[in-house]
Design an enzyme around this catalytic site. Structure first.
Site, PDB file in Angstrom:
ATOM      1  N   VAL A  67     -18.591 -12.374 -12.448  1.00 40.87           N
ATOM      2  CA  VAL A  67     -19.022 -13.756 -12.646  1.00 40.87           C
ATOM      3  C   VAL A  67     -17.917 -14.670 -12.118  1.00 40.87           C
ATOM      4  O   VAL A  67     -16.779 -14.231 -11.905  1.00 40.87           O
ATOM      5  CB  VAL A  67     -19.313 -14.082 -14.123  1.00 40.87           C
ATOM      6  CG1 VAL A  67     -20.524 -13.304 -14.621  1.00 40.87           C
ATOM      7  CG2 VAL A  67     -18.097 -13.801 -15.003  1.00 40.87           C
ATOM      8  N   SER A  68     -18.266 -15.930 -11.909  1.00 38.99           N
ATOM      9  CA  SER A  68     -17.327 -16.846 -11.265  1.00 38.99           C
ATOM     10  C   SER A  68     -16.337 -17.491 -12.224  1.00 38.99           C
ATOM     11  O   SER A  68     -15.205 -17.783 -11.852  1.00 38.99           O
ATOM     12  CB  SER A  68     -18.097 -17.949 -10.513  1.00 38.99           C
ATOM     13  OG  SER A  68     -18.805 -17.421  -9.424  1.00 38.99           O
ATOM     14  N   SER A  69     -16.742 -17.743 -13.473  1.00 38.99           N
ATOM     15  CA  SER A  69     -15.889 -18.525 -14.370  1.00 38.99           C
ATOM     16  C   SER A  69     -15.914 -17.977 -15.792  1.00 38.99           C
ATOM     17  O   SER A  69     -16.780 -17.178 -16.167  1.00 38.99           O
ATOM     18  CB  SER A  69     -16.345 -19.995 -14.370  1.00 38.99           C
ATOM     19  OG  SER A  69     -17.695 -20.087 -14.782  1.00 38.99           O
ATOM     20  N   GLN A  72     -18.973 -18.033 -18.106  1.00 34.43           N
ATOM     21  CA  GLN A  72     -20.074 -17.120 -17.780  1.00 34.43           C
ATOM     22  C   GLN A  72     -19.827 -15.716 -18.329  1.00 34.43           C
ATOM     23  O   GLN A  72     -20.471 -14.760 -17.899  1.00 34.43           O
ATOM     24  CB  GLN A  72     -20.273 -17.053 -16.267  1.00 34.43           C
ATOM     25  CG  GLN A  72     -20.759 -18.352 -15.642  1.00 34.43           C
ATOM     26  CD  GLN A  72     -20.866 -18.240 -14.134  1.00 34.43           C
ATOM     27  OE1 GLN A  72     -19.959 -17.750 -13.460  1.00 34.43           O
ATOM     28  NE2 GLN A  72     -21.988 -18.682 -13.592  1.00 34.43           N
TER      29      GLN A  72
END
Length: 208
Positions: A67-69, A72
């Site tokens: 996931v990006s961040s 999340q």
């Protein structure tokens, strides 16, 4: 008569790297002869296709989630559960690699670990929930490497990821941030104004 070859030719015959042969030697799985000068020599008769298939059978399955961040993390756990259930349903023992970082970031620790395993012939199967979990752009290069190293790629969901738009917006913002900083300087007012404008546009698109 048996034909003895160097480590490079033996690696070529097996379709693995020389470092893999050295690792097999250290573990006692494949022991070469030594010349008087200490150079390794391998018996080609022991490197038949059946020997190769047996060697590749020990290569592991890797399930990769990203996931990006930080906000999340719930989705990261969801990905991991999906991967675990899928691998278990097929009877695959597997290693889980999870990354927290943008799909534009090629320097993530987990991704580097995965690539090292593919290059070193330690990975025989790669399992993803979606193609974009690997990288936003450039995933095809890694898939081409997998094909060269005879690594099976399994993508569970061929459709669009439910978080596609959100993460794509974040990746676009990252691209613009990097290039605007190069154009105007990272601390310039013009750079900050551009970034704030893009960030506002991203938020507005996510609310519609």
């Amino acid at each position: 008569m048996n034909k003895f070859v160097s480590i490079s030719l033996a690696a070529q015959a097996l379709g693995v790297s020389t470092s893999t042969l050295r690792r097999w030697e250290a573990s006692g799985r494949l022991t070469p002869l030594r010349t008087e000068g200490g150079q390794r020599r391998y018996d080609l008769s022991a490197l038949r296709p059946e020997a190769r298939s047996g060697a590749q059978a020990v290569r592991k399955t890797v399930a990769y989630a990203r996931v990006s961040s930080h906000d999340q993390k719930a989705d990261l756990e969801r990905q991991k559960r999906v991967l675990e259930l899928y691998c278990a349903s097929h009877g695959w023992a597997f290693d889980m690699i999870a990354d927290l970082g943008s799909g534009m970031n090629y320097r993530k620790k987990g991704l580097k670990r995965l690539l090292d395993g593919i290059v070193e012939d330690e990975v025989g199967r790669l399992v993803l929930t979606h193609k974009d979990r690997l990288l936003r752009f450039g995933a095809e290069l890694i898939f081409a490497l997998c094909q060269t190293r005879q690594v099976e790629v399994v993508i569970i969901n061929q459709g669009e990821d439910t978080n596609f738009e959100e993460e794509l917006a974040s990746d676009v913002l990252e691209i613009i941030t990097v290039f605007s900083a190069r154009l105007y300087g990272s601390r310039s007012h013009r750079n900050q104004k551009l970034i704030d404008g893009v960030r506002a546009a991203v938020k507005e698109s996510q609310c519609t």
